[in-house]
Write a protein that holds these residues in place. Sequence first.
Motif, PDB file in Angstrom:
ATOM      1  N   LEU A   6      -2.566  -1.496  -9.014  1.00 35.73           N
ATOM      2  CA  LEU A   6      -3.971  -1.103  -8.993  1.00 35.73           C
ATOM      3  C   LEU A   6      -4.050   0.333  -8.498  1.00 35.73           C
ATOM      4  O   LEU A   6      -3.631   0.630  -7.377  1.00 35.73           O
ATOM      5  CB  LEU A   6      -4.778  -2.030  -8.074  1.00 35.73           C
ATOM      6  CG  LEU A   6      -6.255  -1.699  -7.883  1.00 35.73           C
ATOM      7  CD1 LEU A   6      -6.983  -1.605  -9.220  1.00 35.73           C
ATOM      8  CD2 LEU A   6      -6.919  -2.753  -6.986  1.00 35.73           C
ATOM      9  N   ILE A  19     -12.918  -3.127  -4.307  1.00 41.22           N
ATOM     10  CA  ILE A  19     -11.875  -4.093  -3.974  1.00 41.22           C
ATOM     11  C   ILE A  19     -12.316  -4.942  -2.784  1.00 41.22           C
ATOM     12  O   ILE A  19     -12.168  -6.167  -2.783  1.00 41.22           O
ATOM     13  CB  ILE A  19     -10.555  -3.374  -3.636  1.00 41.22           C
ATOM     14  CG1 ILE A  19     -10.135  -2.445  -4.772  1.00 41.22           C
ATOM     15  CG2 ILE A  19      -9.459  -4.381  -3.331  1.00 41.22           C
ATOM     16  CD1 ILE A  19      -8.904  -1.609  -4.461  1.00 41.22           C
ATOM     17  N   LEU A  36     -12.402   2.137  -2.754  1.00 41.55           N
ATOM     18  CA  LEU A  36     -11.873   0.871  -2.266  1.00 41.55           C
ATOM     19  C   LEU A  36     -12.984  -0.128  -1.973  1.00 41.55           C
ATOM     20  O   LEU A  36     -12.714  -1.306  -1.742  1.00 41.55           O
ATOM     21  CB  LEU A  36     -11.041   1.100  -1.006  1.00 41.55           C
ATOM     22  CG  LEU A  36      -9.814   2.011  -1.143  1.00 41.55           C
ATOM     23  CD1 LEU A  36      -9.074   2.082   0.198  1.00 41.55           C
ATOM     24  CD2 LEU A  36      -8.883   1.531  -2.243  1.00 41.55           C
ATOM     25  N   TYR A  51      -5.763   3.809  -7.237  1.00 42.79           N
ATOM     26  CA  TYR A  51      -6.909   4.356  -6.507  1.00 42.79           C
ATOM     27  C   TYR A  51      -6.971   5.848  -6.804  1.00 42.79           C
ATOM     28  O   TYR A  51      -5.999   6.579  -6.561  1.00 42.79           O
ATOM     29  CB  TYR A  51      -6.773   4.126  -4.999  1.00 42.79           C
ATOM     30  CG  TYR A  51      -7.720   4.983  -4.197  1.00 42.79           C
ATOM     31  CD1 TYR A  51      -9.094   4.766  -4.254  1.00 42.79           C
ATOM     32  CD2 TYR A  51      -7.248   6.042  -3.418  1.00 42.79           C
ATOM     33  CE1 TYR A  51      -9.969   5.578  -3.545  1.00 42.79           C
ATOM     34  CE2 TYR A  51      -8.116   6.853  -2.700  1.00 42.79           C
ATOM     35  CZ  TYR A  51      -9.477   6.620  -2.770  1.00 42.79           C
ATOM     36  OH  TYR A  51     -10.342   7.427  -2.079  1.00 42.79           O
ATOM     37  N   PHE A  78       0.837  -1.198   0.000  1.00 44.08           N
ATOM     38  CA  PHE A  78       0.000   0.000   0.000  1.00 44.08           C
ATOM     39  C   PHE A  78       0.876   1.254   0.000  1.00 44.08           C
ATOM     40  O   PHE A  78       1.803   1.364   0.820  1.00 44.08           O
ATOM     41  CB  PHE A  78      -0.866   0.071   1.257  1.00 44.08           C
ATOM     42  CG  PHE A  78      -2.079  -0.803   1.261  1.00 44.08           C
ATOM     43  CD1 PHE A  78      -3.315  -0.299   0.896  1.00 44.08           C
ATOM     44  CD2 PHE A  78      -1.993  -2.132   1.668  1.00 44.08           C
ATOM     45  CE1 PHE A  78      -4.455  -1.104   0.933  1.00 44.08           C
ATOM     46  CE2 PHE A  78      -3.119  -2.938   1.709  1.00 44.08           C
ATOM     47  CZ  PHE A  78      -4.354  -2.427   1.336  1.00 44.08           C
ATOM     48  N   ILE A 129      -0.987  -0.900  -4.436  1.00 43.99           N
ATOM     49  CA  ILE A 129      -2.115   0.022  -4.544  1.00 43.99           C
ATOM     50  C   ILE A 129      -1.588   1.420  -4.294  1.00 43.99           C
ATOM     51  O   ILE A 129      -1.066   1.723  -3.210  1.00 43.99           O
ATOM     52  CB  ILE A 129      -3.226  -0.327  -3.539  1.00 43.99           C
ATOM     53  CG1 ILE A 129      -3.743  -1.742  -3.811  1.00 43.99           C
ATOM     54  CG2 ILE A 129      -4.364   0.683  -3.622  1.00 43.99           C
ATOM     55  CD1 ILE A 129      -4.807  -2.199  -2.842  1.00 43.99           C
ATOM     56  N   PRO A 177      -4.316   5.964  -0.556  1.00 44.02           N
ATOM     57  CA  PRO A 177      -5.063   4.724  -0.378  1.00 44.02           C
ATOM     58  C   PRO A 177      -5.444   4.409   1.071  1.00 44.02           C
ATOM     59  O   PRO A 177      -6.447   3.747   1.306  1.00 44.02           O
ATOM     60  CB  PRO A 177      -4.091   3.661  -0.926  1.00 44.02           C
ATOM     61  CG  PRO A 177      -3.223   4.396  -1.878  1.00 44.02           C
ATOM     62  CD  PRO A 177      -3.037   5.758  -1.264  1.00 44.02           C
TER      63      PRO A 177
END
Length: 235
Positions: free
Chosen positions: A200, A227, A224, A202, A20, A182, A25
């Motif tokens: 991915l 997901i 989110l 965000y 992350f 992310i 995120p």
Amino acid sequence: MAAETENLRELITRARFVLFDFDGPICRLFAGHKAEVIAEGQVRWLEERGLHGLLTEGEREHPDPHEVLRAVDRRHTGSDLVAELEERLTQQELRAVDSAWPTAYADPLIRTWLAVGSRLAITTNNSPRAVRSYLATRGLEACFTPHIYGRTQDLHLLKPHPHCLNRALSAMGAEAEASLMIGDTPSDFQAAEQAGVPFLGYARNARKEKLLRASGAEHVVNSLELILNLLRAHA
């Protein structure tokens, strides 16, 4: 739409290691303590020390304190000046924790990913001290410890350099292709690409999504929640 959802499902469910980014995120770190105000303070601090000419006009007006810090480091790499400016930024980030906004669905997503057996890390350009401070306020520190990889005084290794991602992969014994990053900025995507880690994006608004898409990010979500729902459906 169905094909994109299926692609996302595959991306999410095959990730055994999830990296992350932090500011974006997981939370909006500067929601109540604006980044542009911090950048202005950095510029004033330099000017008070007779270093007005150290930055270009564009750098003095940049709203991102990380970019001001990078600019000084390019001219005085490894100096006491850079070390002091970096510590001042860390203190501002720690102050920002008190007014940071949790990103919607981030907390349950983190806990769910951990519950299904994935290992988690944070790979960020923010200070790891600020990251730990924020996670502690949410009861999330144990979800990531010890895998929190943030800014060091080697500022040339900030993303888009893949250094923090490579540190996380190495420490967790993770294969890049079995991982997922992310992030919410082009530099996150570029770092993931260089590390060979699927990405991915965000994007909390259309501007963020446009920047991510323009950088080459193929998979971008605006919440989110999608997901989280895909992950729960697979659990």
